[in-house]
Scaffold this active site. Sequence first.
Site, PDB file in Angstrom:
ATOM      1  N   CYS A  58       1.517   8.928   1.967  1.00 43.09           N
ATOM      2  CA  CYS A  58       1.414   9.904   3.049  1.00 43.09           C
ATOM      3  C   CYS A  58       0.311   9.545   4.048  1.00 43.09           C
ATOM      4  O   CYS A  58       0.453   9.817   5.242  1.00 43.09           O
ATOM      5  CB  CYS A  58       1.244  11.323   2.519  1.00 43.09           C
ATOM      6  SG  CYS A  58      -0.111  11.546   1.369  1.00 43.09           S
ATOM      7  N   HIS A 115      -2.210  15.728  -0.198  1.00 42.43           N
ATOM      8  CA  HIS A 115      -1.218  15.235   0.759  1.00 42.43           C
ATOM      9  C   HIS A 115      -1.828  15.211   2.155  1.00 42.43           C
ATOM     10  O   HIS A 115      -2.512  16.158   2.563  1.00 42.43           O
ATOM     11  CB  HIS A 115       0.007  16.163   0.726  1.00 42.43           C
ATOM     12  CG  HIS A 115       1.113  15.764   1.631  1.00 42.43           C
ATOM     13  ND1 HIS A 115       1.825  14.593   1.474  1.00 42.43           N
ATOM     14  CD2 HIS A 115       1.645  16.387   2.713  1.00 42.43           C
ATOM     15  CE1 HIS A 115       2.745  14.520   2.424  1.00 42.43           C
ATOM     16  NE2 HIS A 115       2.653  15.598   3.182  1.00 42.43           N
TER      17      HIS A 115
END
Length: 181
Positions: free
Chosen positions: A18, A128
């Site tokens: 990510c 994330h």
Amino acid sequence: MARENSDVYHERQRFQFCLLHSLNSLFQQKDAFTRASLNAISERLALEDSNSETWTPLSILFKPHHNALTGNYDINVLIAALEEKGKSVVWHDRRNGASSIDLDAHVLMGIVINVSVKRFGGIWRSRHWITLRKIEGVWFNLDSDLTAPQPFNGTDKLTEFLDFTLARGGEVLLVMNENKS
């Protein structure tokens, strides 16, 4: 990778890359960074780290600043990568709320946020990276977990999103066009 508007570049999530996807979306360029370039930054940071850990067989996979198989790069890799491109990172003080961010400042390239996520029915907890970027006057959520870029319907909606993120323990990092070092 998906494009909703021909003017907005967006990468989709693969493994735990990510940060790679966030950086490429931030720079609006497919290979602004590659897995190899982020791995090189991570390795350089590990060599520069004076607190080098003792090698174990797990050291092959679990590096000080990333996981060799899945990615999962840390904040140090983000900062070093941005500094290589002449950018700087300002950690937003959550006590001030999102309304204190000048979303129209010319020096603000974009926003990268880091949030806690639960995957696989809550069994797996991780962090994330998500990029928010203003493109042609519109702020977009370029989260790699989304199927396409999501425009915010005005800066009020962006501010609400950031306040929501901060309230749930997310970190907001302002990416500035000027390197302050």
